[in-house]
Design an enzyme around this catalytic site. Structure first.
Site, mmCIF file in Angstrom:
data_model
loop_
_atom_site.group_PDB
_atom_site.id
_atom_site.type_symbol
_atom_site.label_atom_id
_atom_site.label_comp_id
_atom_site.label_asym_id
_atom_site.label_seq_id
_atom_site.Cartn_x
_atom_site.Cartn_y
_atom_site.Cartn_z
ATOM 1 N N LYS A 188 -21.855 -16.437 -45.172
ATOM 2 C CA LYS A 188 -20.693 -16.743 -45.367
ATOM 3 C C LYS A 188 -19.609 -16.611 -44.343
ATOM 4 C CE LYS A 188 -16.962 -14.858 -47.510
ATOM 5 N NZ LYS A 188 -15.990 -15.542 -46.639
ATOM 6 N N GLU A 264 -20.414 -3.153 -40.370
ATOM 7 C CA GLU A 264 -20.146 -2.892 -39.088
ATOM 8 C C GLU A 264 -18.653 -3.010 -39.199
ATOM 9 O OE1 GLU A 264 -17.290 -3.376 -36.095
ATOM 10 O OE2 GLU A 264 -18.620 -5.364 -35.436
ATOM 11 N N CYS A 298 -12.345 -4.975 -33.450
ATOM 12 C CA CYS A 298 -12.548 -3.842 -34.153
ATOM 13 C C CYS A 298 -12.616 -2.428 -33.429
ATOM 14 C CB CYS A 298 -13.873 -3.959 -35.050
ATOM 15 S SG CYS A 298 -15.623 -4.387 -34.058
ATOM 16 N N GLU A 395 -5.768 1.021 -38.791
ATOM 17 C CA GLU A 395 -6.013 0.156 -37.965
ATOM 18 C C GLU A 395 -5.029 -1.101 -38.094
ATOM 19 O OE1 GLU A 395 -10.015 -2.152 -36.685
ATOM 20 O OE2 GLU A 395 -9.771 -1.999 -38.894
#
Length: 497
Positions: A188, A264, A298, A395
């Site tokens: 996806k 991840e 990231c 983050e």
């Protein structure tokens, strides 16, 4: 609605963009007839509408992938699997400009940077194409009456859910090792950036992959992503994205068939600069470490720690360097930073900037919208921060960083390890002993020394702590897509005469 649309990019002109779901090597309509629009982040206007996958479409794709895995794909040799991946690498290189242009159109990243991404995709496919016929087991001695060996077998049907910040690169990172190991795939794409992967599906077919091996769905995480995570006939799920969603995927996997999971996830990476660092070199890498890919990375080096002896000088030079970053049209040759990917992401980042201001941090540069159209944000540097501030702990995933000073090596290690994340870190120093000591002490999956964001398809990448489970890239990624079978045979006349 048709299954393709004619689009145009400033770099490559008009081209035919697939819009259907890619199942069994064909583009098809979604079963419910739903579509959704992909938005150009530079203009805030729709690019194209693509078919939306629902739970029904996930079921169809999984059924196809399962049948393929159990029948025709088992007959394909490892050498042939490798050849398919190498063919795909060649096609990515042949279509490099077109793929990069789609990436820039859909994601907003600079075209020059998108071209590097596509080159890395090709390298990843070629690398894992070379691994396909080198996945081996062992003969293990136990006693003289027994012959025992292990073999590495594919896991089966793999669900893969990729993010919007590196759409095609994450496509390659997921597909490469899974195919090399003999699995079939239901992947996806991110709902913000479906176009590049759909165009790449044309290349998958052209590369010779048999029907049903790679199936690609456009859809939303809460619907199609959730269906993949909880599906009873998916054997493994791999996800790249936020830690929040990673937790949800783990719960769904545990609550269904206890499928294997690799994640991840997010990061809040420290970038540590010592007094003895080459200051010009360090500033260049620190700038790249946070503002590359609009900060939507990231492993972005968003927490910058500078030793007190050079702190003031570093701040002034870093501000000057950040001011030179060209923000604007992704297709302009001089652009380094394009827009954020969506209105939602833009609003989220601006919310963090306002939180930093309210908590008393000082804006050294930036802190505002860039221009009047598109999701552009100025490169932003905060100083005067404390470790408990929101902008130091959470983050942000945008062109925003915080800079603080430290005294000793021990201080640097302590603050470097203060967050719940552990994806990456960097150390800038001219002393090899310092570099090794600090690198060993930082709890992060990757530590760069005198550089930043230098990923390579041969080097494992993944996180400690809440930054994930498992590793992407390198030989290490193969462990995510194989399972070990032990066969132990007692020697005797019945078997060996």
């Amino acid at each position: 609605m048709s299954l393709s649309v004619t689009l145009e990019t400033p770099q490559t002109g008009k081209y035919e963009q697939p819009t259907g779901l890619f199942i069994n090597n064909e583009f098809v309509k979604g079963t419910d007839g739903k579509t959704f629009e992909s938005i150009n982040p530079s203009t805030e206007k729709p690019i194209a509408a693509v078919h939306e996958a629902t739970e029904k479409d996930v079921d169809i794709a999984v059924s196809v992938a399962r049948k393929t895995f159990e029948t025709s794909w088992r007959q394909v040799t490892p050498e042939q699997r490798g050849r398919y991946l190498v063919n795909l690498a060649d096609l990515f290189e042949k279509n490099l400009d077109q793929l990069a242009a789609i990436e820039s159109l859909d994601n907003g990243k600079a075209f020059s940077i998108a071209k590097v991404d596509i080159g890395m995709c090709a390298s990843t496919f070629r690398y894992y194409g070379g691994w396909a016929d080198k996945i081996e087991g062992k003969v293990i001695e136990t006693n003289t009456d027994t012959f025992s060996y292990t073999k590495q077998e594919p896991i089966g049907v793999c669900g893969q859910i990729i993010p919007w910040n590196f759409p095609l690169l994450m496509f390659a990172w997921k597909i490469g090792p899974a195919i090399a190991c003999g699995n079939t795939i239901v992947l996806k794409t991110a709902e913000q950036t479906p176009l590049g992967a759909l165009f790449a599906c044309k290349l998958i077919k052209e590369a010779g992959f048999p029907p049903g091996v790679i199936n690609v769905l456009s859809g939303f995480g809460k619907i199609a992503g959730a269906a993949i995570s909880a599906h009873m006939d998916i054997d493994k799920v791999a996800f790249t994205g936020s830690t929040v969603v990673g937790r949800q995927i783990m719960k769904a996997a545990a609550g269904s068939n206890l499928k294997k999971v690799t994640l991840e996830l997010g990061g809040k990476s420290p970038n540590i600069v010592f007094n003895d660092a080459n200051i010009e070199n360090a500033i260049s890498w620190v700038n790249f470490g946070i503002f590359f890919n609009h900060g939507q990375c990231c492993c972005a080096g968003s927490r910058i720690y500078v030793q007190e002896g050079i702190y003031d000088q570093f701040v002034e030079k870093f501000k000057a360097r950040a001011a030179k970053n060209v923000v604007g049209d992704p297709f302009a040759a001089e652009t380094f930073q394009g827009p954020q990917v969506s209105q939602l992401q833009y609003d989220r980042i601006m919310g963090y900037i306002e939180a930093g201001k309210k908590e008393g941090a000082k804006v050294e540069i930036g802190g505002a919208r860039h221009g009047k159209q598109g999701y552009f944000i100025e490169p932003t540097i905060f100083s005067g921060v404390s470790e408990d501030m929101k902008i130091m702990q959470e983050e942000i995933f945008g062109p925003v960083c915080s800079i603080a000073k430290f005294k000793t090596e021990e201080d640097a290690i302590r603050v470097g390890n203060t967050t719940t994340y552990g994806l990456a870190a960097a150390v800038h120093t001219s002393n090899l002993n310092t570099a090794i000591r600090v690198s060993n002490a930082l709890r992060a999956g990757t530590v760069w020394v005198n550089q930043y964001n230098m990923l390579h398809h041969t080097l494992p990448f993944g996180g400690y702590k809440e930054s994930g489970i498992g590793r992407e890239l390198g030989e290490a990624a193969l462990a995510n897509y194989t399972q070990t079978k032990t066969v132990s045979i007692r020697l005797g006349d019945a078997l060996f005469g």
